[in-house]
Design an enzyme around this catalytic site. Structure first.
Site, short mmCIF file in Angstrom:
data_model
loop_
_atom_site.label_atom_id
_atom_site.label_comp_id
_atom_site.label_asym_id
_atom_site.label_seq_id
_atom_site.Cartn_x
_atom_site.Cartn_y
_atom_site.Cartn_z
N ASP A 104 76.67 -42.46 -70.77
CA ASP A 104 77.40 -41.19 -70.82
C ASP A 104 77.13 -40.43 -72.13
O ASP A 104 76.60 -40.96 -73.10
CB ASP A 104 78.90 -41.46 -70.74
CG ASP A 104 79.34 -41.84 -69.33
OD1 ASP A 104 78.47 -42.08 -68.48
OD2 ASP A 104 80.56 -41.89 -69.09
N ASP A 105 77.59 -39.17 -72.10
CA ASP A 105 77.64 -38.31 -73.30
C ASP A 105 76.26 -37.93 -73.84
O ASP A 105 76.07 -37.77 -75.05
CB ASP A 105 78.49 -38.94 -74.42
CG ASP A 105 79.93 -39.15 -73.99
OD1 ASP A 105 80.28 -38.72 -72.87
OD2 ASP A 105 80.70 -39.75 -74.75
N HIS A 133 78.64 -34.66 -66.30
CA HIS A 133 79.73 -35.22 -67.14
C HIS A 133 80.50 -34.10 -67.82
O HIS A 133 81.00 -34.28 -68.93
CB HIS A 133 79.12 -36.19 -68.15
CG HIS A 133 80.10 -37.11 -68.83
ND1 HIS A 133 81.10 -37.78 -68.18
CD2 HIS A 133 80.22 -37.47 -70.14
CE1 HIS A 133 81.80 -38.51 -69.05
NE2 HIS A 133 81.29 -38.33 -70.26
N HIS A 184 83.23 -31.85 -72.22
CA HIS A 184 83.98 -33.11 -72.33
C HIS A 184 85.49 -32.96 -72.47
O HIS A 184 86.12 -33.62 -73.30
CB HIS A 184 83.41 -33.94 -73.48
CG HIS A 184 83.45 -35.42 -73.23
ND1 HIS A 184 84.51 -36.22 -73.61
CD2 HIS A 184 82.58 -36.26 -72.63
CE1 HIS A 184 84.27 -37.47 -73.26
NE2 HIS A 184 83.10 -37.52 -72.65
N HIS A 200 77.15 -45.84 -73.56
CA HIS A 200 76.94 -44.49 -74.07
C HIS A 200 75.57 -44.38 -74.74
O HIS A 200 75.11 -45.34 -75.36
CB HIS A 200 78.04 -44.10 -75.05
CG HIS A 200 79.38 -43.93 -74.39
ND1 HIS A 200 80.16 -45.01 -74.04
CD2 HIS A 200 80.05 -42.83 -73.98
CE1 HIS A 200 81.26 -44.57 -73.45
NE2 HIS A 200 81.22 -43.25 -73.39
ZN LIG Z 1 82.08 -39.14 -71.96
#
Ligand SMILES: [Zn+2]
Length: 262
Positions: free
Chosen positions: A74-75, A125, A129, A219
């Site tokens: 993620d991210d 995603h 955020h 991540h």
């Molecule tokens: Zn995230």
């Protein structure tokens, strides 16, 4: 003196004082509370677990119990960490799933292109955020649609899969997602790597919990001061150990039997 006492007494009554025993007022609180609560709040919010059951076709946290595991990151993109993760995946010939933050993709489009070129799939995603369940429907839709457009321009498809930041989504948002043929994909193995954990801890969090059909959350991007060295150092060993245990490492579209794009 007597007059003063009488005056004080009158003031006490006027200010709403009561001679009732303290016990009486205490007796009305804790036990009665749930009753009045359920009377007043008509719609109880479902927990994420309940939502997952109710919307099982749309909301996933794992695949079927075959000997497959999906690594998800993620991210991304983040130039500090994403290239290192991509290098390792390339070296070990693993294809994974990356959940992209729209405003990061705008800043580092080449990293998204690289993911796609190297055989990984990408999901949505959000744009910046936020916690979805705190957004209006309009703001939520904008987060998804705008990011979908950014990714389509870079990857050649609008991702079908959405991973909500913090895994957090509400019922109305799920209903909209279902109607629009999105899939919400969370995880059932959490590396907790965002805490900046050392390699051994990241490895243990994954390898002690993984089972057939697991979706692993890691991540490859973070905030200011994030340290994902634990993830990067653990990754080769996690890959080797999962393969030793007989797992095939797959992307989420393969695991869930879904198209990667809408
Ligand atoms: Zn995230």
């Amino acid at each position: 003196m007597r007059l003063r006492l009488i005056m004080l007494f009158i003031m006490f009554i006027l200010l709403g004082g009561s001679f009732a025993p303290a016990q009486l007022s205490a007796a009305s609180s804790p036990q009665d509370e749930p009753v009045s609560k359920s009377d007043s709040s008509e719609e109880e919010q479902l927990t994420l677990g309940q939502l997952r059951q109710k919307y099982a076709d749309t909301f996933k946290t794992n695949g079927p119990s075959t000997k497959q595991v999906a690594l998800t990151f993620d991210d991304v993109p983040d130039p500090r960490f994403t290239p290192q993760v991509l290098d390792i995946l390339k070296k070990y010939k693993v294809r994974a799933t990356f959940f992209i933050v729209g405003n990061r993709a705008e800043k580092h489009p080449d990293l998204v292109r690289r993911m796609v070129k190297e055989g990984h799939i990408v999901g949505n995603h959000s744009y910046n955020h936020p916690e979805f369940s705190k957004l209006s429907m309009n703001a939520f839709r904008k987060q998804i649609l705008h990011t979908g457009d950014i990714i389509r321009d870079l990857a050649g498809y609008t991702p079908k899969m959405i991973r909500p930041p913090y895994g957090d989504i509400n019922e109305q948002q799920l209903q909209w997602s279902a109607k629009q043929r999105y899939s919400i994909v969370n995880w059932n193995v959490d590396s907790l790597d965002w805490k900046g954990l050392p390699k051994d801890k990241v490895k243990e969090n994954i390898l002690s919990a993984v089972k057939p059909g697991s979706i692993v959350l890691q991540h490859a991007g973070g905030g200011v001061g994030s340290n994902l060295n634990g993830t990067i150092e653990a990754l080769p060993e996690v890959i080797k150990e999962l393969r030793n245990r007989g797992y095939e490492l797959v992307t989420l579209d393969e695991m869930l039997g879904l198209p990667k794009g809408k």
